[in-house]
Motif scaffolding. Structure first.
Motif, PDB file in Angstrom:
ATOM      1  N   CYS A 143     -24.968 -45.399 -88.556  1.00  0.00           N
ATOM      2  CA  CYS A 143     -25.619 -44.185 -88.765  1.00  0.00           C
ATOM      3  C   CYS A 143     -26.475 -44.463 -89.987  1.00  0.00           C
ATOM      4  N   LYS A 144     -27.650 -43.619 -90.170  1.00  0.00           N
ATOM      5  CA  LYS A 144     -28.246 -43.607 -91.369  1.00  0.00           C
ATOM      6  C   LYS A 144     -28.585 -42.196 -91.655  1.00  0.00           C
ATOM      7  N   VAL A 145     -28.977 -41.846 -92.773  1.00  0.00           N
ATOM      8  CA  VAL A 145     -29.384 -40.705 -93.498  1.00  0.00           C
ATOM      9  C   VAL A 145     -30.912 -40.652 -93.658  1.00  0.00           C
ATOM     10  N   LEU A 146     -31.387 -39.603 -93.294  1.00  0.00           N
ATOM     11  CA  LEU A 146     -33.161 -39.733 -93.364  1.00  0.00           C
ATOM     12  C   LEU A 146     -33.277 -38.355 -94.106  1.00  0.00           C
ATOM     13  N   LYS A 147     -34.431 -38.399 -95.086  1.00  0.00           N
ATOM     14  CA  LYS A 147     -34.948 -37.077 -95.565  1.00  0.00           C
ATOM     15  C   LYS A 147     -36.313 -37.103 -95.263  1.00  0.00           C
ATOM     16  N   PRO A 148     -36.453 -35.960 -94.425  1.00  0.00           N
ATOM     17  CA  PRO A 148     -37.716 -35.580 -93.733  1.00  0.00           C
ATOM     18  C   PRO A 148     -38.803 -34.997 -94.817  1.00  0.00           C
ATOM     19  N   ASP A 149     -40.026 -35.066 -94.335  1.00  0.00           N
ATOM     20  CA  ASP A 149     -41.199 -34.633 -95.121  1.00  0.00           C
ATOM     21  C   ASP A 149     -40.921 -33.032 -94.821  1.00  0.00           C
ATOM     22  N   LEU A 150     -40.973 -32.598 -95.939  1.00  0.00           N
ATOM     23  CA  LEU A 150     -40.696 -30.814 -95.901  1.00  0.00           C
ATOM     24  C   LEU A 150     -41.842 -29.954 -94.994  1.00  0.00           C
ATOM     25  N   SER A 151     -42.867 -30.794 -94.773  1.00  0.00           N
ATOM     26  CA  SER A 151     -44.018 -30.198 -94.222  1.00  0.00           C
ATOM     27  C   SER A 151     -43.823 -29.927 -92.653  1.00  0.00           C
ATOM     28  N   HIS A 152     -42.794 -30.832 -92.272  1.00  0.00           N
ATOM     29  CA  HIS A 152     -42.552 -30.837 -90.841  1.00  0.00           C
ATOM     30  C   HIS A 152     -41.116 -31.190 -90.708  1.00  0.00           C
ATOM     31  N   ILE A 153     -40.330 -30.256 -90.068  1.00  0.00           N
ATOM     32  CA  ILE A 153     -38.891 -30.459 -90.082  1.00  0.00           C
ATOM     33  C   ILE A 153     -38.293 -31.609 -89.267  1.00  0.00           C
ATOM     34  N   PHE A 154     -39.021 -31.984 -88.123  1.00  0.00           N
ATOM     35  CA  PHE A 154     -38.776 -33.164 -87.202  1.00  0.00           C
ATOM     36  C   PHE A 154     -39.761 -34.301 -87.442  1.00  0.00           C
ATOM     37  N   LYS A 155     -40.445 -34.336 -88.200  1.00  0.00           N
ATOM     38  CA  LYS A 155     -41.155 -35.686 -88.327  1.00  0.00           C
ATOM     39  C   LYS A 155     -40.723 -36.543 -89.411  1.00  0.00           C
ATOM     40  N   VAL A 156     -39.304 -36.918 -89.070  1.00  0.00           N
ATOM     41  CA  VAL A 156     -38.771 -37.740 -89.847  1.00  0.00           C
ATOM     42  C   VAL A 156     -39.286 -39.162 -90.008  1.00  0.00           C
ATOM     43  N   GLN A 157     -39.193 -39.554 -88.612  1.00  0.00           N
ATOM     44  CA  GLN A 157     -39.709 -40.940 -88.406  1.00  0.00           C
ATOM     45  C   GLN A 157     -40.333 -40.621 -86.894  1.00  0.00           C
ATOM     46  N   GLU A 158     -41.287 -41.495 -86.384  1.00  0.00           N
ATOM     47  CA  GLU A 158     -42.014 -41.151 -84.940  1.00  0.00           C
ATOM     48  C   GLU A 158     -40.957 -41.425 -83.952  1.00  0.00           C
ATOM     49  N   VAL A 218     -37.581 -40.907 -83.832  1.00  0.00           N
ATOM     50  CA  VAL A 218     -36.647 -39.761 -83.547  1.00  0.00           C
ATOM     51  C   VAL A 218     -37.505 -38.570 -82.877  1.00  0.00           C
ATOM     52  N   VAL A 219     -38.749 -38.229 -82.841  1.00  0.00           N
ATOM     53  CA  VAL A 219     -39.411 -37.536 -82.138  1.00  0.00           C
ATOM     54  C   VAL A 219     -39.657 -38.102 -80.681  1.00  0.00           C
ATOM     55  N   LYS A 220     -39.830 -39.470 -80.519  1.00  0.00           N
ATOM     56  CA  LYS A 220     -40.093 -40.300 -79.389  1.00  0.00           C
ATOM     57  C   LYS A 220     -38.939 -40.056 -78.343  1.00  0.00           C
ATOM     58  N   CYS A 221     -37.459 -40.336 -79.360  1.00  0.00           N
ATOM     59  CA  CYS A 221     -36.684 -40.239 -78.568  1.00  0.00           C
ATOM     60  C   CYS A 221     -35.997 -38.780 -77.970  1.00  0.00           C
TER      61      CYS A 221
END
Length: 289
Positions: free
Chosen positions: A122-137, A139-142
């Motif tokens: 596992c890994k813990v991510l801290k997303p950009d507050l401007s977009h709840i899903f755009k943590v990493q590309e 993730v969205v692609k998955c």
């Protein structure tokens, strides 16, 4: 007193105070019976140093030697399985200690919390507050590459409609559990009966007709299924697909920090689906908004 009839502490010492013994137990559990040469090749230890460790496990009744092969006894299998289970749990906690220790875990049922070792890497991510899903590309692609998505949502975000639109276009089967407050907000803000301009109590406080239109399409899509949770204990967000698992929890001060723990491993996807099913059983299905 013989080694076999020793105290439980001596058995724990025999396993955990020797990397060689512990690793041999796990090797035999994962790969089955091994010969002397196969054990030599599996470990970077001189064979002479392995002989007393193997003898110790044989004396304890955890390993048996027959026909030139070493294998686990029945109780050896049981103990090695539980050793692996404990090591997995410790690894998950140690690698993500801040996440598990700083967040409220009460929304995870105990029978699943005791199995967090199944999450694997596992890994813990801290997303950009401007977009709840755009943590990493990736993730969205998955999510968009998945055939089905299960999600628990405890808060509305203005960017949700962008993903909703793509879910529809890709014909992804989506099951969403909403909290009562989110469900009421959608009814008030996104359905045709609501005014063109959102009211003062609006979560979004924006005039977004396209947002409303896209959300309405998603709500009426045949591939979309909605539930409302009646459970007081709930995650901030849970996403489970056939590609990714992501979980966000409130912290122990009941605040949202938007930290996510994610995993792509099969064990995590199965664990996450069980967690989602638990929430779903405590929710009521909504057939019409």
């Amino acid at each position: 007193m013989s080694p076999v009839s020793g105290t439980s502490s001596s058995l724990l010492d025999a396993i955990f105070l020797s990397e060689k013994r512990k690793n041999l137990l796990l090797l035999l559990k994962e790969e089955g019976p091994k010969s002397n040469d196969e054990i030599k090749n599996a470990f970077d230890f001189p064979w002479k140093s392995m002989i007393p460790q193997i003898k110790k496990l044989v004396d304890l009744g955890l390993v048996v030697h027959a026909d030139g092969l070493y294998s686990l006894s029945e109780m050896g299998i049981v103990i090695a399985t539980n050793v692996q289970f404990l090591l997995n749990t410790l690894k998950i906690y140690e690698e993500n200690r801040d996440f598990w220790s700083e967040h409220d875990l009460s929304s995870i049922p105990f029978h699943l919390l005791t199995r967090i070792g199944e999450l694997g890497q596992c890994k813990v991510l801290k997303p950009d507050l401007s977009h709840i899903f755009k943590v990493q590309e990736d993730v969205v692609k998955c999510m968009l590459a998945s055939s089905r998505i299960m999600a628990f949502i405890s808060a509305i975000h203005p960017a949700y409609h962008l993903l909703c639109k793509e879910f529809i276009e890709k014909e992804i089967d989506v099951t969403i559990i909403l909290t009562e407050s989110v469900f009421e907000s959608i009814q008030d803000e996104c359905l045709p009966k609501s005014a063109t301009f959102f009211g003062d109590s609006s979560v979004l406080k924006l005039d977004l007709p396209e947002y409303k239109k896209e959300v309405q399409l998603f709500l009426n899509c045949e591939n979309s299924h909605f539930f409302v949770s009646d459970d007081e204990k709930k995650p901030m967000m849970l996403i489970v697909t056939d590609k990714i698992f992501a979980l966000s929890l409130i912290d122990k001060n009941e605040k949202v920090d938007r930290h996510y723990i994610i995993s792509f491993e099969p064990g995590a996807l199965k664990w996450g689906e069980e967690l989602f099913t638990y929430y779903k059983k405590n929710s009521r299905q909504i057939f019409s908004f």
